[in-house]
Write an enzyme that holds these catalytic residues in place. Structure first.
Site, mmCIF file in Angstrom:
data_model
loop_
_atom_site.group_PDB
_atom_site.id
_atom_site.type_symbol
_atom_site.label_atom_id
_atom_site.label_comp_id
_atom_site.label_asym_id
_atom_site.label_seq_id
_atom_site.Cartn_x
_atom_site.Cartn_y
_atom_site.Cartn_z
ATOM 1 N N GLU A 1 25.440 2.097 14.146
ATOM 2 C CA GLU A 1 24.281 2.925 14.388
ATOM 3 C C GLU A 1 23.217 2.009 14.932
ATOM 4 O O GLU A 1 22.368 2.384 15.549
ATOM 5 C CB GLU A 1 23.869 3.659 13.275
ATOM 6 C CG GLU A 1 22.762 4.873 13.524
ATOM 7 C CD GLU A 1 22.715 5.898 12.463
ATOM 8 O OE1 GLU A 1 23.697 6.469 12.392
ATOM 9 O OE2 GLU A 1 21.550 6.019 11.910
ATOM 10 N N ARG B 1 23.245 11.960 11.840
ATOM 11 C CA ARG B 1 24.648 11.747 12.250
ATOM 12 C C ARG B 1 25.427 12.898 12.605
ATOM 13 O O ARG B 1 25.990 13.144 13.217
ATOM 14 C CB ARG B 1 25.353 10.859 11.086
ATOM 15 C CG ARG B 1 24.935 9.259 11.167
ATOM 16 C CD ARG B 1 25.898 8.569 10.307
ATOM 17 N NE ARG B 1 25.302 7.102 10.433
ATOM 18 C CZ ARG B 1 25.736 6.222 9.434
ATOM 19 N NH1 ARG B 1 26.628 6.520 8.391
ATOM 20 N NH2 ARG B 1 25.481 4.927 9.674
ATOM 21 N N HIS C 1 33.976 8.847 8.252
ATOM 22 C CA HIS C 1 33.362 7.820 8.288
ATOM 23 C C HIS C 1 33.053 7.630 6.565
ATOM 24 O O HIS C 1 33.160 6.696 5.978
ATOM 25 C CB HIS C 1 32.102 7.534 8.775
ATOM 26 C CG HIS C 1 31.419 6.521 8.754
ATOM 27 N ND1 HIS C 1 31.979 5.212 8.861
ATOM 28 C CD2 HIS C 1 30.075 6.090 8.220
ATOM 29 C CE1 HIS C 1 31.081 4.130 8.745
ATOM 30 N NE2 HIS C 1 29.991 4.873 8.180
ATOM 31 N N LEU D 1 34.512 1.452 14.018
ATOM 32 C CA LEU D 1 33.073 1.770 13.836
ATOM 33 C C LEU D 1 32.055 0.808 14.973
ATOM 34 O O LEU D 1 32.230 -0.521 14.734
ATOM 35 C CB LEU D 1 32.615 1.687 12.368
ATOM 36 C CG LEU D 1 31.091 1.804 12.164
ATOM 37 C CD1 LEU D 1 30.782 3.428 12.472
ATOM 38 C CD2 LEU D 1 30.702 1.199 10.773
ATOM 39 N N PHE E 1 16.714 3.471 12.658
ATOM 40 C CA PHE E 1 18.055 3.977 12.300
ATOM 41 C C PHE E 1 17.755 5.488 12.449
ATOM 42 O O PHE E 1 16.748 5.919 12.375
ATOM 43 C CB PHE E 1 18.296 3.495 10.767
ATOM 44 C CG PHE E 1 19.583 2.528 11.015
ATOM 45 C CD1 PHE E 1 20.013 1.462 11.624
ATOM 46 C CD2 PHE E 1 20.729 3.181 10.251
ATOM 47 C CE1 PHE E 1 20.836 0.720 11.550
ATOM 48 C CE2 PHE E 1 21.945 2.679 10.268
ATOM 49 C CZ PHE E 1 22.049 1.524 10.981
ATOM 50 N N ARG F 1 24.644 12.133 4.988
ATOM 51 C CA ARG F 1 24.028 10.932 4.430
ATOM 52 C C ARG F 1 23.158 10.255 5.781
ATOM 53 O O ARG F 1 23.691 10.195 6.803
ATOM 54 C CB ARG F 1 25.126 9.793 4.055
ATOM 55 C CG ARG F 1 24.548 8.512 3.719
ATOM 56 C CD ARG F 1 25.350 7.549 3.289
ATOM 57 N NE ARG F 1 26.369 7.167 3.912
ATOM 58 C CZ ARG F 1 26.533 6.534 4.901
ATOM 59 N NH1 ARG F 1 25.453 5.653 4.985
ATOM 60 N NH2 ARG F 1 27.580 5.856 5.549
ATOM 61 N N GLN G 1 31.411 13.190 6.224
ATOM 62 C CA GLN G 1 30.573 12.620 7.509
ATOM 63 C C GLN G 1 31.606 11.963 8.427
ATOM 64 O O GLN G 1 32.491 11.188 8.374
ATOM 65 C CB GLN G 1 29.891 11.453 7.149
ATOM 66 C CG GLN G 1 28.816 10.724 8.359
ATOM 67 C CD GLN G 1 27.633 10.077 7.488
ATOM 68 O OE1 GLN G 1 27.740 8.941 7.252
ATOM 69 N NE2 GLN G 1 26.574 10.765 7.662
ATOM 70 N N HIS H 1 30.973 9.814 11.811
ATOM 71 C CA HIS H 1 30.282 8.862 12.582
ATOM 72 C C HIS H 1 30.217 9.044 13.964
ATOM 73 O O HIS H 1 31.435 9.453 14.502
ATOM 74 C CB HIS H 1 30.410 7.621 12.067
ATOM 75 C CG HIS H 1 29.385 6.551 12.479
ATOM 76 N ND1 HIS H 1 29.079 6.196 13.813
ATOM 77 C CD2 HIS H 1 28.766 5.852 11.636
ATOM 78 C CE1 HIS H 1 28.248 5.133 13.832
ATOM 79 N NE2 HIS H 1 27.870 5.179 12.575
#
Lengths: 564, 396
Positions: A244, A275, A342, A241, A113, A377, A229, A231
Site C-alpha cells: 500500500e 482497503r 491478505h 503483494l 497510508f 484492518r 481482508q 488487499h
C-alpha cells in the site's frame, strides 16, 4: 521435560516481542516455531507501522481512523490501548536498532497510508516487516542465555490441566521427528493467520491457522472470523503483494478506460481509502467489464507518477517484484493488480492483555482477535498490533507466572499425538491426496468468501468445507520417514485450516448485513440496529461449530456513516 | 448477482503450459543410502518459478521431497538452493531461465554448498550460517544513555544501511563462497554484510572495536579473496563483497587499523604499486605487503612463498628482468589524474543500490520527470475542483 514460566508458540513479530518482554520481566522463557524465526510471515509486511509520533498528530486521531476503518466493529478500549502506546513502541524499536528511514532533519520520516487522516506510517524502505523481524531476532540472539529457542518445532496440542488451565504443549522436533512435552505456567500463541485456506493468497505457505485451531479445539472462542481482508493490490501475474506504500507514495489506480475510478467511491481519499473500500471498487470495475488484461480481471496500478529516485529509494522491493516476477519495469509502465486474500481480522478472542477464554493461554498478533481491526484492518496497523499485544501478553504472562508453581503434566497427550501421527503415516492410499484437498479448499474459499458474498455462494462453500473435513480423515501422504517429514505436518495443517474455514463460513453466513470486509450482495447495507456485535465461534460437545455473540465496546465514537 | 463473479477470471484455464524436467538431488538420512538424483516431469507456464515446479512435483508425485519454503516471493529466504550449479532462491528463478542455463535440457536442483545436508534440499544452516552470524555480535550496541525519543541521524545513513538490512539470510552467498571452501572458519559474506549493518549505523558505539576485531581475525575481512561470487549469488542486491570492501576501507582509512594479518598493508601495496607503475609489480607485492624488504615478517613470508615464486618464474609469469625492472605504464599523467580525483574527494563514493540509480538516458529521465510533474499538477487541479464542489455542496 523442558519447563518454563512463559512458553511462546510462533516467532514472528508478536512472538519475538512477547519473548523479549517476558524475559525483561524476569521470567524464564522459551520460544518455539515451526520455521526459523526470520522465515515467519511478518517478514513480508512491507509498507510500515502506524504511530502518532508527529507532534501535530494525536493518538486519538489514529484511534478514530482505526475505529472508522473497522466499520465500528473494533473494540474502542483496545484500539485506545494500541494507538496510545504506539509512539513508545516505535521508540523501543528505534532504540534496539530498527533502521527507520529519516527525514531531512534526521527525525523519523512518515509516509501516507490508507484510511489515515495524516502521514503517520514509519517505515524502512518497503521492507519494514523484514527489518523489524530481523532486528528482533538480533535481540533474541543477544538474549540467548535468557530465552531458549526451539527452532523448527511443530506444535501438535495444547495441554489443559484438571483445573482448566493451559499447562504447556506437545510438539514435534521437525528435524528428528522426536515428540516432546513442554511444561509452562503460561503459554502464548503467536502463530499468525490462516491465509493458506485461500488460493491465491499473499500469505506464505506456513500461514495455516495452527494456533486458531489448537485454541478452538481446546475450548477457546474464535471471534470476527467472517472478516477476511482482500488487499487491493496483489499482482495478477502471481498473487504477490504490492505494498500500500506505493499508493502512499502517490501511485494511481486506473481501469481499462484509463479512469481513476476511486473518485466514485472515495472522492476525498481516492486510492488511500480503507482497503475494503478500494478492493470493492476494483472488483466492481472488473465485474462490470472495465478490467484490463487478456481476461479483463485486473485494474492498473500506476507507479510511474511517483518520482523515480523516490521509487528506487523507498519502493525498491516492488521494483524487483515487477521486474523479476512480472517482467514489468514499474517505473515505466503500470502493473496489473487485483484484490487478493491478505489478512484474517478474526482469531482467538482475547482481552487487551492477550488473555483468552482459557486460563494461562494467551494469544497475540494475527492469531488473536482483541478486536482492534473489527471489520477491516487499516494498512500498517498489523505490525503495530503484533508488537503492542505481543509485548502486553509477554509482560502479563510473566507477571502471572511469577506467583505460581510449575504445573505437573504427564505424557498422556504426547502418546495420543504420536499415535495420531503414526496413523496418518500408515493410511492406505485409498482416499485423496492431502495436497488435492488443500487445493480445493483454497479455491472454494476464494470463490465463495471473497470481496463480495451471498447466501447461495456461502452455502455452497459450507458444503465443500464439510465434505473436505470428511475426506481429510482418510487423506494419505507419501513420506514415511521421521526426519523433516513435511508431508505429515501438511496433513495436520490441513486439519487446522479446515477448522478455521468452518468458522469463517459459519460466521459469514450468519452475519446478514454488509460491514467492513464482509460485503454481501443480498444484504448490502450496514445494520447497526441488529448486527453491532461480534460473532464468536466455539466448539460444542459434538465437535461442531457453535455460534455466539460478544458485545462491541464503544468508548467515545458512536457509529457514523463511513465515507472516504 | 452471484458471488461467483468474484473470481470468474481466475477459473479460466491458464494457457502456455510447458513441460520441464526437474533433476532433484535426493538424500534420505534414514535410508543409509548415498545421495542420488531423481527426475520429475512438471507442467507449468515458463515464467513460473523453479519452486513452483518443485511444489508441483511434491503435491502430485512425491510428498516426501524435502524443501524449505514459505513466501514464494523472495522475502522469507527459506528456499536457497543450487540450480544448474548456481546458488539462489528457487522461488526467484524462472523455469525458462533455469532451462536456458542447463546443459542437458533438464533443470538440476541441489542443496546449498558449504553446509551439511539434512535431507534432500534442506541444509543445516545452524551449523554454518547462523554460527557465523553470531560471530559478529549481531546486535546494536548504542551509546548510553539512550535518547528520550529517536536518535537523530543523517537521512542518508539509514538509506545506506538498508542495502545490508535487505539481506534475508538465505545462505546463497555462503553456498558458493570460495574463501569459505578453502577456509571453513572464514566469517563469510553474509555475516560480514551483517557487520557492516552496524559499522555503517551511526547509532552504534563500537565501530572501532568491531572493525579491529574483524581485521585482526585471520578469518575476518581480509580473508575475502575478492571473487565476486557472493555478489552474483545474492538475490536481494546486498552485494556482500561490496560491504566487506567498505569494512576494509573504513578500518584502514578512517580507523587506521594496521592488522597483524598484514591485510591493510597488502591493500596499500597494491594501491601504491599501481600508482607508481600503472600495473601490479608482483615481485614487490610480498615484501611491501609485509612491511618492506627488510622487515623480518617479509623475509619469513618470502621464504614461505619460494615455491610460488619458483612456479611463477618457471611459467614465465614473472621473469627476473620484469621483476627487477618493472615496466612502467607510459601514460603516468593519466594514472596521476585518476588517483588525484579519487583521493581528492571529500567523501568516498560508495555504490549503493538504494542511493545510486542505474545509468539512464538523460532524455528519458527528463521525460519521466515531466510525466510526474504533469500528473501532480493534474492531481492538484482535480483536488481543487473537488474542494470547490464540496464547498458549494456544504454551502447549499
Amino acid at each position: 521435560m523442558p519447563a518454563h514460566d512463559v512458553l511462546i508458540i510462533g516467532a514472528g513479530l508478536a512472538g519475538q516481542r512477547a519473548a523479549l518482554a517476558a524475559a525483561d520481566a524476569g521470567a524464564t522463557v522459551a520460544i518455539m516455531s515451526k520455521v526459523h524465526p526470520v522465515r515467519s510471515h511478518s517478514v513480508a509486511a512491507a509498507g510500515g507501522i502506524n504511530a502518532a509520533i508527529n507532534p501535530a498528530d494525536d493518538w486519538r486521531s489514529h484511534a478514530f481512523d482505526t475505529v472508522k476503518g473497522s466499520d465500528y466493529l473494533g473494540d474502542q478500549d483496545a484500539i485506545e490501548v494500541m494507538t496510545s502506546e504506539a509512539p513508545g513502541e516505535i521508540m523501543y524499536l528505534e532504540h534496539i536498532g530498527v533502521t527507520f528511514h529519516r527525514n531531512e532533519t534526521g527525525h523519523l520520516d512518515l509516509r501516507a497510508f490508507g484510511g489515515a487522516s495524516m502521514k503517520r506510517t514509519a517505515y524502512v524502505a518497503d521492507i519494514t516487516g523484514q527489518a523489524i523481524l530481523h532486528v528482533l531476532y538480533e535481540q533474541l540472539m543477544k538474549y540467548s542465555d535468557r530465552v531458549d529457542r526451539y527452532e523448527e518445532w511443530f506444535n501438535t496440542s495444547l495441554l489443559r490441566g484438571d483445573n482448566g488451565r493451559c499447562e504447556g504443549v506437545v510438539a514435534r522436533n521437525i528435524r528428528t521427528g522426536e515428540m516432546q512435552t513442554f511444561t509452562a505456567k503460561t503459554t502464548i500463541l503467536a502463530t499468525g493467520g490462516v491465509g493458506q485456506a485461500f488460493k491465491p493468497t499473499t500469505n506464505g505457505l506456513i500461514c495455516t491457522g495452527d494456533g486458531m485451531s489448537l485454541a478452538y479445539r481446546s475450548g477457546a472462542r474464535l471471534m470476527d472470523m467472517e472478516m477476511i481482508q482482500y488487499h487491493p493490490t496483489t499482482m495478477t501475474a502471481n498473487g504477490f503483494l504490492i505494498t500500500e506504500g506505493a499508493r502512499g507514495e502517490g501511485a494511481h489506480l486506473r481501469n481499462a478506460n484509463g479512469e481513476r475510478f476511486m473518485v466514485e467511491s472515495a472522492p476525498n481519499k481516492m486510492e488511500l481509502a480503507s482497503r475494503d473500500v478500494v478492493s470493492r471498487a476494483e472488483q466492481k470495475e472488473i465485474n462490470e467489464g472495465r478490467g484490463t488484461g487478456p481476461l479483463k480481471d485486473s485494474v492498473l496500478l500506476d507507479v510511474t507518477v511517483v518520482p523515480k529516485n523516490r521509487v528506487l529509494e523507498a519502493l525498491r522491493e516492488i521494483v524487483n517484484l515487477g521486474r523479476d516476477f512480472a517482467g514489468i519495469d514499474i517505473t515505466k509502465e503500470p502493473i496489473p493488480v487485483r484484490p487478493g486474500q491478505h489478512y484474517t481480522m478474526g482469531g482467538v478472542k482475547t482481552d487487551v492483555d492477550g488473555e483468552t477464554d482459557i486460563p494461562g493461554l494467551y494469544a497475540a498478533g494475527e492469531v488473536a482477535c482483541v478486536s482492534v481491526h473489527g471489520g477491516n484492518r487499516l494498512g500498517a496497523n498489523s505490525l503495530l498490533d503484533t508488537l503492542i499485544f505481543g509485548r502486553r501478553s509477554g509482560e502479563h504472562a510473566a507477571k502471572v507466572a511469577a506467583s505460581m508453581a510449575m504445573p505437573k503434566v504427564s505424557d498422556a497427550q504426547l502418546r495420543d499425538d504420536a499415535k495420531q501421527i503414526a496413523a496418518i503415516i500408515d493410511r492406505p492410499r485409498t482416499g485423496r491426496r492431502v495436497s488435492e484437498i488443500k487445493e480445493e479448499l483454497g479455491e472454494s474459499m476464494n470463490k465463495y468468501c471473497a470481496v463480495f458474498r451471498d447466501e447461495e455462494g456461502m452455502t455452497k462453500g459450507a458444503e465443500v468445507v464439510n465434505r473436505l473435513q470428511e475426506e481429510a480423515k482418510t487423506a494419505y501422504i507419501d513420506d514415511k520417514g521421521t526426519v523433516f517429514n513435511q508431508d505429515v505436518l501438511g496433513a495436520l495443517e490441513l486439519g487446522f485450516m479446515l477448522d478455521c474455514s468452518e468458522a469463517i463460513v459459519k460466521a459469514a453466513l450468519e452475519r446478514k448485513e454488509s460491514r467492513g470486509a464482509h460485503s454481501r450482495t443480498d444484504f448490502t447495507e450496514r445494520n447497526d440496529e441488529d448486527w453491532l456485535f461480534h460473532l464468536t465461534v466455539e466448539r460444542d460437545g459434538d465437535g461442531a461449530a457453535k455460534l455466539g455473540q460478544a458485545p462491541v465496546t464503544i468508548t467515545q465514537w458512536q457509529p457514523m456513516e463511513r465515507t472516504y | 448477482m452471484s458471488t461467483i463473479e468474484n473470481t470468474d477470471a481466475t477459473e479460466a484455464k491458464p494457457e502456455g503450459l510447458q513441460e520441464f524436467t526437474l533433476r532433484l538431488r535426493r538424500y534420505d538420512p534414514e535410508s543409509g543410502q548415498a545421495p542420488y538424483f531423481e527426475e520429475f516431469q512438471i507442467e507449468l507456464e515458463p515464467h513460473r518459478s523453479v519452486l513452483d515446479g518443485i511444489l508441483q512435483a511434491k503435491a502430485k508425485e512425491d510428498g516426501s521431497i524435502g524443501v524449505r519454503c514459505s513466501c514464494r516471493a523472495a522475502i522469507c529466504g527459506s528456499c536457497g538452493t543450487r540450480i544448474n550449479d548456481k546458488p539462489g532462491l528457487a522461488c526467484h528463478t524462472h523455469l525458462d531461465e533455469a532451462l536456458k542455463r542447463s546443459k542437458d535440457g533438464k533443470i538440476t536442483i541441489e542443496p546449498l554448498g558449504n553446509m551439511p545436508v539434512i535431507k534432500d534440499l534442506i541444509v543445516d544452516m545452524d551449523a554454518v550460517h547462523w554460527k557465523k552470524q553470531a560471530r559478529v555480535t549481531p546486535w546494536l550496541l548504542p551509546k548510553e544513555p539512550l535518547p528520550e525519543r529517536e536518535h537523530i541521524v543523517p537521512r542518508e545513513s539509514m538509506v545506506d544501511v538498508t542495502q545490508s538490512m535487505a539481506c534475508i539470510q538465505c545462505g546463497a552467498c555462503v553456498s558458493d563462497c570460495l574463501s569459505m571452501e578453502i577456509d571453513p572458519l572464514f566469517v563469510g559474506p553474509a555475516a560480514l554484510a551483517k557487520a557492516y549493518r552496524f559499522v555503517g549505523d551511526p547509532r552504534d558505539s563500537r565501530h572501532a572495536e568491531r572493525l579491529s576485531n574483524l581485521a585482526e581475525d585471520p578469518h575476518g575481512i581480509y580473508a575475502c579473496t575478492h571473487c565476486f561470487k557472493c555478489i552474483e549469488a545474492c538475490p536481494k542486491g546486498v552485494a556482500p563483497m561490496s560491504q566487506i570492501m567498505r569494512l576494509r576501507r573504513i578500518a584502514s582509512q578512517d580507523h587506521h587499523i594496521n592488522d597483524r594479518n598484514n591485510g591493510e598493508r597488502h591493500e596499500m601495496a597494491i594501491v601504491n604499486s599501481v600508482k607508481k607503475y600503472g600495473t601490479l609489480n608482483e615481485a614487490k607485492m610480498v615484501p611491501d605487503s609485509y612491511g618492506g624488504p627488510l622487515a623480518p615478517a617479509a623475509a619469513k613470508e618470502l621464504v614461505a612463498s619460494l615455491p610460488v615464486i619458483t612456479k611463477a618464474l618457471l611459467r614465465r609469469k614473472v621473469t627476473p628482468k620484469t621483476a627487477l625492472f618493472h615496466h612502467k605504464n607510459p601514460d603516468q599523467a593519466q594514472i596521476k589524474r585518476i588517483y588525484q580525483e579519487v583521493q581528492g574527494r571529500e567523501q568516498r563514493l560508495e555504490l549503493n543500490l538504494y542511493i545510486t540509480q542505474p545509468d539512464e538516458d538523460p532524455a528519458e529521465l527528463a521525460a519521466h520527470e515531466a510525466h510526474v510533474a504533469e500528473a501532480a499538477a493534474h492531481d492538484a487541479a482535480e483536488q481543487a475542483e473537488r474542494a470547490a464542489t464540496n464547498q458549494t455542496e456544504a454551502g447549499a
